[in-house]
Design an enzyme around this catalytic site. Sequence first.
Site, PDB file in Angstrom:
ATOM      1  N   HIS A 286       0.608  -1.407  -0.142  1.00  0.00           N
ATOM      2  CA  HIS A 286       0.341   0.434   0.303  1.00  0.00           C
ATOM      3  C   HIS A 286       0.833   1.237   0.216  1.00  0.00           C
ATOM      4  O   HIS A 286       0.768   2.280  -0.364  1.00  0.00           O
ATOM      5  CB  HIS A 286      -1.181   0.181   1.314  1.00  0.00           C
ATOM      6  CG  HIS A 286      -1.632   1.239   1.139  1.00  0.00           C
ATOM      7  ND1 HIS A 286      -2.792   1.495   0.821  1.00  0.00           N
ATOM      8  CD2 HIS A 286      -1.366   2.525   1.585  1.00  0.00           C
ATOM      9  CE1 HIS A 286      -3.243   2.712   1.135  1.00  0.00           C
ATOM     10  NE2 HIS A 286      -2.606   3.102   1.889  1.00  0.00           N
ATOM     11  N   GLU A 287       2.274   1.245   0.922  1.00  0.00           N
ATOM     12  CA  GLU A 287       2.672   2.937   0.690  1.00  0.00           C
ATOM     13  C   GLU A 287       3.580   3.016  -0.276  1.00  0.00           C
ATOM     14  O   GLU A 287       3.985   3.841  -0.579  1.00  0.00           O
ATOM     15  CB  GLU A 287       3.623   2.780   2.217  1.00  0.00           C
ATOM     16  CG  GLU A 287       2.544   2.845   3.733  1.00  0.00           C
ATOM     17  CD  GLU A 287       1.630   3.731   3.876  1.00  0.00           C
ATOM     18  OE1 GLU A 287       2.331   4.342   3.011  1.00  0.00           O
ATOM     19  OE2 GLU A 287       0.800   3.801   4.616  1.00  0.00           O
TER      20      GLU A 287
ATOM     21  N   HIS B  90       1.886   5.014  -2.770  1.00  0.00           N
ATOM     22  CA  HIS B  90       2.236   5.879  -2.455  1.00  0.00           C
ATOM     23  C   HIS B  90       3.570   6.551  -2.761  1.00  0.00           C
ATOM     24  O   HIS B  90       3.735   7.842  -3.692  1.00  0.00           O
ATOM     25  CB  HIS B  90       1.977   6.355  -0.911  1.00  0.00           C
ATOM     26  CG  HIS B  90       0.640   6.422  -0.790  1.00  0.00           C
ATOM     27  ND1 HIS B  90      -0.512   6.619  -1.387  1.00  0.00           N
ATOM     28  CD2 HIS B  90       0.419   5.668   0.552  1.00  0.00           C
ATOM     29  CE1 HIS B  90      -1.552   6.316  -0.726  1.00  0.00           C
ATOM     30  NE2 HIS B  90      -1.106   6.355   0.052  1.00  0.00           N
TER      31      HIS B  90
END
Length: 344
Positions: free
Chosen positions: A17-18, A21
Amino acid sequence: MKILVALLVFSFIIIIHELGHFLLAKKNGITVIEFSLGMGPRLLSYRHGEGTRYSLKLLPLGGSCLMMGEDGEDEGEGSFGSKSVWARIAVIAAGPLFNFLLAFVLAIFIIGNIGYDVPVLLGVSEGSPAQEAGLQAGDRILKMNGKRIRLYRQVSDYGLFHPGETVTFLYERDGEVYETTVTPARTEEGYKYGIGGSVNYRQKTNPIETLGYSAYEVYYWIDTTVQSLKLLVTGNVGLDDVSGPVGVVNVIGETYEESQSDGAFYVWLNMVNIAILLTANLGVVNLLPIPALDGGRLVFLFLEAIRRKRISPDLEARIHFTGLMLLMLLMLVVMFNDVGKIFA
């Protein structure tokens, strides 16, 4: 060992998920100050020159991709706020998107190895509403109240999300398509249609259809998460039915231990299956329009795109901070419930 495996699965999902980003931030020229796994004090940290600091933190309950100016305090070169609104939308949306991409890749592993659960009835209870409506073992369910059915889990879950609802079944038998309507009977265990099947009745298919069913696997978990959230909002399920990080780690650990007797391959299958569920859940929850979550940030960004004027960064930062505090409070309540369930 089971706790270690659970933490590895949980951490892997968060790091993906990170990573979404992180990669989109780098692509759009945004300075990433720190990329970390976990929360709290740093255990390990590495920084190359003046670049990004990579950290492993004490509490394995989250992660972060800290970008320059993310909270509006800096709008200089390389800051989050200095980029176009669409670049910022791409960076924020990339986290949940990577969760869904991970679910798709993992689903290919599952479907490719053991196939998909075929929506075929293996039995119909004697005297049940389904039998009275003409359904038989061997019928392949195509639609339920107009909703396309591709997995047996959709059939078995339908009554959970639509209790007591009369269902129009579109089904296939011997190459012919039929339609019938079934009104469930109320029992002590809830509403029942009287149909039986199994998620273990699986069928392998060709590579192209494998990709299609893998995509549908992701859709299934996204849809299931959304339907479950609706039940929570409407009060049909309580907060005690919700699991946080502690509960998730416990479920992963128990599944790992139970799978060991079946061999390493089935341990992998079960871990991958849980990872699909968790990463799809994380993607959906992060898209909720709640301050501090990705969805809350996207609301502000889309408002900016519509108004063509940025909302006050200080106001936005205060709203997100308030949302974060409320989310932390909710997490503490859920963690308390999780611990209570473990020792109950």
